[in-house]
Design an enzyme around this catalytic site. Structure first.
Site, PDB file in Angstrom:
ATOM      1  N   VAL A 212      13.485  -2.228  11.836  1.00  0.00           N
ATOM      2  CA  VAL A 212      12.768  -3.550  11.253  1.00  0.00           C
ATOM      3  C   VAL A 212      12.604  -3.180   9.577  1.00  0.00           C
ATOM      4  CG1 VAL A 212      11.890  -4.609  13.387  1.00  0.00           C
ATOM      5  CG2 VAL A 212      10.630  -2.607  11.996  1.00  0.00           C
TER       6      VAL A 212
ATOM      7  N   SER B 102      -4.678  -2.752  14.089  1.00  0.00           N
ATOM      8  CA  SER B 102      -5.229  -1.786  14.878  1.00  0.00           C
ATOM      9  C   SER B 102      -6.628  -1.807  14.508  1.00  0.00           C
ATOM     10  CB  SER B 102      -4.580  -0.339  14.748  1.00  0.00           C
ATOM     11  OG  SER B 102      -5.320   0.651  15.417  1.00  0.00           O
TER      12      SER B 102
ATOM     13  N   TYR C  86      -2.152   5.340   8.311  1.00  0.00           N
ATOM     14  CA  TYR C  86      -2.180   4.290   9.505  1.00  0.00           C
ATOM     15  C   TYR C  86      -3.209   3.085   9.002  1.00  0.00           C
ATOM     16  CZ  TYR C  86      -1.912   2.560  14.301  1.00  0.00           C
ATOM     17  OH  TYR C  86      -1.847   1.902  15.401  1.00  0.00           O
TER      18      TYR C  86
ATOM     19  N   ALA D 213      -4.616   2.463   6.421  1.00  0.00           N
ATOM     20  CA  ALA D 213      -4.159   1.633   5.093  1.00  0.00           C
ATOM     21  C   ALA D 213      -3.113   0.351   5.492  1.00  0.00           C
ATOM     22  CB  ALA D 213      -3.676   2.333   4.174  1.00  0.00           C
TER      23      ALA D 213
ATOM     24  N   LYS E 191      -2.433  -0.749   8.564  1.00  0.00           N
ATOM     25  CA  LYS E 191      -3.208  -1.761   9.504  1.00  0.00           C
ATOM     26  C   LYS E 191      -4.170  -2.576   8.997  1.00  0.00           C
ATOM     27  CE  LYS E 191      -0.652  -0.415  12.995  1.00  0.00           C
ATOM     28  NZ  LYS E 191       0.317  -1.346  13.786  1.00  0.00           N
TER      29      LYS E 191
ATOM     30  N   ILE F 159      -5.337   2.019  23.899  1.00  0.00           N
ATOM     31  CA  ILE F 159      -4.426   1.481  24.975  1.00  0.00           C
ATOM     32  C   ILE F 159      -3.422   2.578  25.362  1.00  0.00           C
ATOM     33  CG2 ILE F 159      -2.945  -0.414  25.383  1.00  0.00           C
ATOM     34  CD1 ILE F 159      -5.381  -1.409  24.060  1.00  0.00           C
TER      35      ILE F 159
HETATM   36  N1  LIG Z   1      -1.293   2.020  21.663  1.00  0.00           N
HETATM   37  C1  LIG Z   1      -2.330   1.929  21.273  1.00  0.00           C
HETATM   38  O1  LIG Z   1      -3.534   2.454  21.456  1.00  0.00           O
HETATM   39  C2  LIG Z   1      -2.226   1.118  19.941  1.00  0.00           C
HETATM   40  C3  LIG Z   1      -3.611   0.892  19.292  1.00  0.00           C
HETATM   41  C4  LIG Z   1      -3.818  -0.159  18.420  1.00  0.00           C
HETATM   42  C5  LIG Z   1      -2.692  -0.466  17.564  1.00  0.00           C
HETATM   43  N2  LIG Z   1      -1.317  -0.129  18.327  1.00  0.00           N
HETATM   44  C6  LIG Z   1      -0.114  -0.686  17.626  1.00  0.00           C
HETATM   45  O2  LIG Z   1       0.554  -1.480  18.699  1.00  0.00           O
HETATM   46  C7  LIG Z   1       2.099  -1.446  18.512  1.00  0.00           C
HETATM   47  C8  LIG Z   1       2.945  -0.936  19.546  1.00  0.00           C
HETATM   48  O3  LIG Z   1       2.243   0.520  19.780  1.00  0.00           O
HETATM   49  P1  LIG Z   1       2.836   1.345  21.037  1.00  0.00           P
HETATM   50  O4  LIG Z   1       1.556   1.950  21.616  1.00  0.00           O
HETATM   51  O5  LIG Z   1       3.401   0.020  22.202  1.00  0.00           O
HETATM   52  O6  LIG Z   1       3.848   2.218  20.495  1.00  0.00           O
HETATM   53  P2  LIG Z   1       5.206   3.051  21.223  1.00  0.00           P
HETATM   54  O7  LIG Z   1       5.479   4.100  20.325  1.00  0.00           O
HETATM   55  O8  LIG Z   1       5.181   3.001  22.725  1.00  0.00           O
HETATM   56  O9  LIG Z   1       6.133   1.789  21.067  1.00  0.00           O
HETATM   57  C9  LIG Z   1       6.345   1.421  19.614  1.00  0.00           C
HETATM   58  C10 LIG Z   1       7.883   0.921  19.834  1.00  0.00           C
HETATM   59  O10 LIG Z   1       8.379   0.686  18.224  1.00  0.00           O
HETATM   60  C11 LIG Z   1       9.800   0.902  18.109  1.00  0.00           C
HETATM   61  N3  LIG Z   1       9.854   1.324  16.595  1.00  0.00           N
HETATM   62  C12 LIG Z   1       9.157   2.182  15.720  1.00  0.00           C
HETATM   63  N4  LIG Z   1       9.911   2.002  14.726  1.00  0.00           N
HETATM   64  C13 LIG Z   1      10.747   1.058  14.766  1.00  0.00           C
HETATM   65  C14 LIG Z   1      11.823   0.405  13.679  1.00  0.00           C
HETATM   66  N5  LIG Z   1      11.764   1.056  12.332  1.00  0.00           N
HETATM   67  N6  LIG Z   1      12.331  -0.534  14.103  1.00  0.00           N
HETATM   68  C15 LIG Z   1      12.752  -0.942  15.250  1.00  0.00           C
HETATM   69  N7  LIG Z   1      11.672  -0.482  16.380  1.00  0.00           N
HETATM   70  C16 LIG Z   1      11.047   0.502  15.955  1.00  0.00           C
HETATM   71  C17 LIG Z   1       9.938   2.296  18.775  1.00  0.00           C
HETATM   72  O11 LIG Z   1      11.085   2.632  19.189  1.00  0.00           O
HETATM   73  C18 LIG Z   1       8.812   2.094  20.040  1.00  0.00           C
HETATM   74  O12 LIG Z   1       9.881   1.669  21.115  1.00  0.00           O
HETATM   75  C19 LIG Z   1       2.084  -0.549  17.184  1.00  0.00           C
HETATM   76  O13 LIG Z   1       2.188  -1.163  15.931  1.00  0.00           O
HETATM   77  C20 LIG Z   1       0.713   0.312  17.131  1.00  0.00           C
HETATM   78  O14 LIG Z   1       0.359   0.584  15.786  1.00  0.00           O
HETATM   79  C21 LIG Z   1      -1.166   0.499  19.469  1.00  0.00           C
END
Ligand SMILES: NC(=O)c1ccc[n+]([C@@H]2O[C@H](COP(=O)([O-])OP(=O)(O)OC[C@H]3O[C@@H](n4cnc5c(N)ncnc54)[C@H](O)[C@@H]3O)[C@@H](O)[C@H]2O)c1
Length: 247
Positions: free
Chosen positions: A63, A141, A154, A156, A158, A187
């Site tokens: 991305v 987030s 992170y 900054a 988000k 999560i």
């Molecule tokens: N898990 C949590 O507690 C939590 C909390 C707040 C926000 N978030 C946000 O939610 C979103 C998803 O998080 P998650 O916990 O499912 O993470 P995760 O690491 O399980 O999954 C993230 C996915 O993004 C893909 N990815 C990373 N960089 C990429 C790139 N350059 N191009 C294409 N794909 C790419 C990875 O391959 C992975 O499949 C993120 O933006 C994260 O910051 C997660």
């Protein structure tokens, strides 16, 4: 929730929250595009959706790479003929105290978690504009609202996602496109798995609803904002954190 023949792209949907989102969309009858740079896992998710009776295609895409994203847009239109919903979900962490944070850690997180939303949305919103209809959901987030020790990059990025969401809501509103953010709390996914058990236990104990969130908690909030009934909701950040942090 109402979805009439809609098509959704979810970035970073090979696992975690993104995978829950595409599965939820498919259950609602939405045709989905699973996008990630981990193509093996993309294929697993696509097969799961199809075997459950849904419609899905997969695309390998970084991305942060504009050429990849342009090709993604062309493929979506070639295959489904339209695009209605975009979830900018791909994200990474590279934690370090502010004192020790390197340029590399800073740039990696700002690129994937914030700049990619600029690139992906700029390349894809035109397909929504063509139909005067669209739903864009950007994944922020709780850390973008509260800040957190060791996550200056992170938090900054988000917080930037929230500012960008508000501006896009203003700029794209007349094109029939709503733009909102979802700010997940703690999560259970691979992203949080890496945290030390004692830190995790403390965090979960501080959540008023008494548990950690699950990917489906976020998928439900995203599906709501992506549905047809929410055309008057735009520019908001929906916290989904079990009252862990009240902004
Ligand atoms: N898990 C949590 O507690 C939590 C909390 C707040 C926000 N978030 C946000 O939610 C979103 C998803 O998080 P998650 O916990 O499912 O993470 P995760 O690491 O399980 O999954 C993230 C996915 O993004 C893909 N990815 C990373 N960089 C990429 C790139 N350059 N191009 C294409 N794909 C790419 C990875 O391959 C992975 O499949 C993120 O933006 C994260 O910051 C997660």
């Amino acid at each position: 929730m109402i979805f009439n023949n809609r098509v959704a792209v979810v970035t970073g949907s090979a696992k975690g929250l993104g995978a829950a989102m595409v599965q939820r969309f498919a259950q609602e009858g939405v045709k989905v595009v699973v996008v990630d740079f981990d193509f093996e896992k993309v294929n697993v998710v696509v097969e799961q959706i199809i075997s459950n009776g849904g419609e899905a295609i997969g695309f390998k895409c970084d991305v942060t790479n504009r050429e990849d994203v342009k090709a993604l847009g062309e493929k979506v239109i070639e295959h489904y003929g339209r695009l209605d919903i975009l979830v900018n979900n791909a994200g990474i962490t590279r934690d370090s105290s502010f004192k020790k944070m390197t340029d590399e850690q800073w740039d990696a997180v700002l690129n994937v978690d914030l700049k990619s939303i600029f690139i992906v949305t700029q390349e894809l919103y035109k397909y929504m504009e063509a139909n005067n209809y669209g739903r864009i959901i950007n994944i922020s987030s709780v850390i973008g609202l509260s800040g957190n020790f060791g996550q200056s990059n992170y938090s900054a990025a988000k917080a930037g996602v929230i500012g960008l969401t508000k501006t896009l809501a203003i700029e794209l509103g007349k094109k029939g496109i709503t733009v909102n953010a979802v700010a997940p709390g703690f999560i259970n996914t691979d992203m949080t798995k890496v945290m030390p058990e004692n830190v995790k236990d403390k965090m979960v104990a501080s959540i008023p609803v008494g548990r950690a969130g699950e990917p489906n908690d976020i998928a439900s909030a995203v599906a709501f904002l992506a549905s047809e009934e929410t055309g008057f909701i735009s520019g908001v950040t929906l916290s989904v954190n079990g009252a862990m942090y009240l902004a």
